[in-house]
Design a protein around this motif. Sequence first.
Motif, PDB file in Angstrom:
ATOM      1  N   LEU A   3       0.817  -1.214   0.000  1.00  6.27           N
ATOM      2  CA  LEU A   3       0.000   0.000   0.000  1.00  6.27           C
ATOM      3  C   LEU A   3       0.850   1.263   0.000  1.00  6.27           C
ATOM      4  CD1 LEU A   3      -2.606  -0.939   2.772  1.00  6.27           C
ATOM      5  CD2 LEU A   3      -3.068  -0.765   0.318  1.00  6.27           C
ATOM      6  N   PHE A   4       2.142   1.117   0.343  1.00  7.05           N
ATOM      7  CA  PHE A   4       2.956   2.285   0.646  1.00  7.05           C
ATOM      8  C   PHE A   4       4.071   2.479  -0.387  1.00  7.05           C
ATOM      9  CE2 PHE A   4       1.563   0.143   4.567  1.00  7.05           C
ATOM     10  CZ  PHE A   4       0.680   1.106   5.023  1.00  7.05           C
ATOM     11  N   ASP A   5       4.478   3.739  -0.526  1.00  7.88           N
ATOM     12  CA  ASP A   5       5.585   4.070  -1.412  1.00  7.88           C
ATOM     13  C   ASP A   5       6.911   3.687  -0.784  1.00  7.88           C
ATOM     14  OD1 ASP A   5       3.946   5.170  -3.350  1.00  7.88           O
ATOM     15  OD2 ASP A   5       4.053   7.189  -2.497  1.00  7.88           O
ATOM     16  N   GLN A   6       7.856   3.296  -1.628  1.00  9.95           N
ATOM     17  CA  GLN A   6       9.229   3.085  -1.178  1.00  9.95           C
ATOM     18  C   GLN A   6       9.921   4.433  -1.028  1.00  9.95           C
ATOM     19  OE1 GLN A   6      10.713   0.080  -0.502  1.00  9.95           O
ATOM     20  NE2 GLN A   6       8.870  -1.092  -1.041  1.00  9.95           N
ATOM     21  N   VAL A 289       4.211  -2.968  10.352  1.00  7.60           N
ATOM     22  CA  VAL A 289       2.834  -3.092   9.880  1.00  7.60           C
ATOM     23  C   VAL A 289       2.599  -4.503   9.351  1.00  7.60           C
ATOM     24  CG1 VAL A 289       1.161  -2.238   8.174  1.00  7.60           C
ATOM     25  CG2 VAL A 289       2.677  -0.636   9.351  1.00  7.60           C
ATOM     26  N   VAL A 290       1.471  -5.075   9.700  1.00  2.23           N
ATOM     27  CA  VAL A 290       1.111  -6.405   9.220  1.00  2.23           C
ATOM     28  C   VAL A 290       1.173  -6.449   7.698  1.00  2.23           C
ATOM     29  CG1 VAL A 290      -0.770  -8.076   9.047  1.00  2.23           C
ATOM     30  CG2 VAL A 290      -0.356  -6.894  11.211  1.00  2.23           C
ATOM     31  N   GLY A 291       1.859  -7.449   7.175  1.00  2.83           N
ATOM     32  CA  GLY A 291       1.953  -7.618   5.731  1.00  2.83           C
ATOM     33  C   GLY A 291       3.134  -6.928   5.086  1.00  2.83           C
ATOM     34  N   GLU A 292       3.918  -6.160   5.874  1.00  5.46           N
ATOM     35  CA  GLU A 292       5.079  -5.456   5.344  1.00  5.46           C
ATOM     36  C   GLU A 292       6.346  -5.979   6.022  1.00  5.46           C
ATOM     37  OE1 GLU A 292       5.008  -3.498   2.859  1.00  5.46           O
ATOM     38  OE2 GLU A 292       2.879  -2.970   2.737  1.00  5.46           O
ATOM     39  N   SER A 293       7.362  -6.258   5.226  1.00  4.78           N
ATOM     40  CA  SER A 293       8.638  -6.717   5.780  1.00  4.78           C
ATOM     41  C   SER A 293       9.572  -5.554   6.092  1.00  4.78           C
ATOM     42  CB  SER A 293       9.329  -7.676   4.801  1.00  4.78           C
ATOM     43  OG  SER A 293       9.596  -7.017   3.563  1.00  4.78           O
ATOM     44  N   GLN A 294       9.258  -4.375   5.567  1.00  3.78           N
ATOM     45  CA  GLN A 294      10.091  -3.193   5.769  1.00  3.78           C
ATOM     46  C   GLN A 294       9.439  -2.242   6.771  1.00  3.78           C
ATOM     47  OE1 GLN A 294       9.995  -3.209   1.172  1.00  3.78           O
ATOM     48  NE2 GLN A 294      11.489  -1.609   1.698  1.00  3.78           N
ATOM     49  N   THR A 309       5.925   6.103   4.320  1.00  6.11           N
ATOM     50  CA  THR A 309       6.961   5.671   3.386  1.00  6.11           C
ATOM     51  C   THR A 309       7.740   4.495   3.963  1.00  6.11           C
ATOM     52  OG1 THR A 309       7.199   7.959   2.594  1.00  6.11           O
ATOM     53  CG2 THR A 309       8.966   6.421   2.049  1.00  6.11           C
ATOM     54  N   LEU A 310       8.022   3.500   3.129  1.00  5.74           N
ATOM     55  CA  LEU A 310       8.778   2.334   3.546  1.00  5.74           C
ATOM     56  C   LEU A 310      10.278   2.591   3.426  1.00  5.74           C
ATOM     57  CD1 LEU A 310       6.730  -0.484   1.783  1.00  5.74           C
ATOM     58  CD2 LEU A 310       6.850  -0.070   4.252  1.00  5.74           C
ATOM     59  N   LEU A 311      11.014   2.267   4.478  1.00  2.80           N
ATOM     60  CA  LEU A 311      12.468   2.299   4.427  1.00  2.80           C
ATOM     61  C   LEU A 311      12.981   0.978   3.845  1.00  2.80           C
ATOM     62  CD1 LEU A 311      13.401   3.893   7.878  1.00  2.80           C
ATOM     63  CD2 LEU A 311      13.167   5.016   5.662  1.00  2.80           C
ATOM     64  N   ALA A 312      14.230   0.985   3.401  1.00  2.54           N
ATOM     65  CA  ALA A 312      14.794  -0.195   2.752  1.00  2.54           C
ATOM     66  C   ALA A 312      14.920  -1.370   3.707  1.00  2.54           C
ATOM     67  CB  ALA A 312      16.157   0.142   2.150  1.00  2.54           C
ATOM     68  N   ARG A 313      15.242  -1.083   4.991  1.00  8.81           N
ATOM     69  CA  ARG A 313      15.485  -2.183   5.925  1.00  8.81           C
ATOM     70  C   ARG A 313      15.305  -1.693   7.359  1.00  8.81           C
ATOM     71  NH1 ARG A 313      20.134  -0.250   3.995  1.00  8.81           N
ATOM     72  NH2 ARG A 313      20.055  -1.689   2.248  1.00  8.81           N
ATOM     73  N   TRP A 314      15.147  -2.648   8.273  1.00  8.16           N
ATOM     74  CA  TRP A 314      15.115  -2.327   9.692  1.00  8.16           C
ATOM     75  C   TRP A 314      16.524  -2.034  10.181  1.00  8.16           C
ATOM     76  CZ3 TRP A 314      10.965  -1.632  12.817  1.00  8.16           C
ATOM     77  CH2 TRP A 314       9.719  -2.021  12.307  1.00  8.16           C
ATOM     78  N   PRO A 315      16.683  -1.062  11.107  1.00  4.68           N
ATOM     79  CA  PRO A 315      18.029  -0.724  11.576  1.00  4.68           C
ATOM     80  C   PRO A 315      18.650  -1.808  12.455  1.00  4.68           C
ATOM     81  CG  PRO A 315      16.369   0.562  12.748  1.00  4.68           C
ATOM     82  CD  PRO A 315      15.665  -0.152  11.648  1.00  4.68           C
ATOM     83  N   ASP A 316      17.817  -2.637  13.101  1.00  6.02           N
ATOM     84  CA  ASP A 316      18.344  -3.726  13.932  1.00  6.02           C
ATOM     85  C   ASP A 316      17.260  -4.787  14.067  1.00  6.02           C
ATOM     86  OD1 ASP A 316      16.525  -2.788  15.836  1.00  6.02           O
ATOM     87  OD2 ASP A 316      18.041  -1.574  16.855  1.00  6.02           O
ATOM     88  N   ASP A 317      17.430  -5.714  15.006  1.00  6.92           N
ATOM     89  CA  ASP A 317      16.489  -6.825  15.145  1.00  6.92           C
ATOM     90  C   ASP A 317      15.229  -6.454  15.921  1.00  6.92           C
ATOM     91  OD1 ASP A 317      18.163  -8.510  13.744  1.00  6.92           O
ATOM     92  OD2 ASP A 317      19.239  -9.159  15.551  1.00  6.92           O
ATOM     93  N   ASP A 318      15.210  -5.287  16.520  1.00  6.21           N
ATOM     94  CA  ASP A 318      14.049  -4.844  17.294  1.00  6.21           C
ATOM     95  C   ASP A 318      13.015  -4.256  16.336  1.00  6.21           C
ATOM     96  OD1 ASP A 318      12.188  -3.855  19.021  1.00  6.21           O
ATOM     97  OD2 ASP A 318      13.587  -2.707  20.254  1.00  6.21           O
ATOM     98  N   ARG A 319      11.922  -4.971  16.152  1.00  7.67           N
ATOM     99  CA  ARG A 319      10.912  -4.529  15.189  1.00  7.67           C
ATOM    100  C   ARG A 319       9.648  -4.008  15.858  1.00  7.67           C
ATOM    101  NH1 ARG A 319      11.289  -7.933   9.595  1.00  7.67           N
ATOM    102  NH2 ARG A 319      13.550  -7.815   9.393  1.00  7.67           N
TER     103      ARG A 319
END
Length: 345
Positions: A3-6, A289-294, A309-319
Amino acid sequence: MSLFDQDKSAGRMPVSLITGFLGSGKTTLLNRVLGDPRMARSLVLVNEFGEVGLDHLFMQSVAGDMVLLQSGCVCCTIQGDLDKTLRDIARRRAKGETPPFDRVLLETTGLADPAPILQLLLNTPMISHDYRLDSVVATVDALNGARQLDEHQEAVKQAAVADRLLISKTDLADINTSARLRARLEDLNPGASLFEVVQGEIDPALLFDSGPFDPSGKSDRVQQWLNAEAHDHHHHHEHHDRSRHDAHIGSFCLTFDQPLDWDRFNRWLMAVRASWGDKLLRVKGVLDVVGESQPLVVHGVHRTFHPPTLLARWPDDDRRSRLVFITRDLDRAMVEASWTEMEQT
């Protein structure tokens, strides 16, 4: 399909806001920063050339409203309103009618409320297509800052929404005065990085490139921008002896352990904005967010929010999702209660 822009930061120009009350050292800082070779490809927006002491840096006129400085920076006057000026600059840059520049620095007047400028940059399609908000830098006078915070709501708001706080003229103030002001600012805005400067002397790398969106992909940028721990830690302490203006300002961080259903969360956030928009000085968050890996970034001022807006990656393992609020006359309990009510619907 998401649903979201990169994140498209690489294609948009970073804009940094330099704010601060009258006489707090904004122009001195700007002059010093523009002398650094790393800032050579900057465009500086001012209300009038005469208002900013850059005359000794002028090299040549590019157009009636634009001059090239010796440092390689471009200085441009704001024509009419900021919206029109930014759109005009983007058009001229696309046509190759301006000297090259990689960032925009905007110095506000001393009495300016930064909120309208932040709102313009966050969610005006014709502006956000070409520009992105990078950082808000606020200067505070070590000699007069406490009095200005006591007497002027604008000064409090400038400090409260800043990403970077600079205490200027520390060479002229005694140690105790500077220490009291520093403690007060840390209380007012615990998430901001705070520096003491003399004659604007500071490494520009400490001030700029501090927004959540990083074209180079550095994953720690978003952590530094959000600084959720500082707001969380701040919430658990009692603060006394606050001025009549300071006492109205607060900050807190809501943490969500489970992934968020976007429809429900968005309905809640819309209700928060509708109910308390005037009290939301700044809101920023990184969400799972449910359904989003970023990670999803949200960022707003009052009732105006940047498109998620979606970021490329999580900064660490804490989501865990974290949402930071900087507010005026709005406490944590009311916001938490509204979320609890939404969860039960």
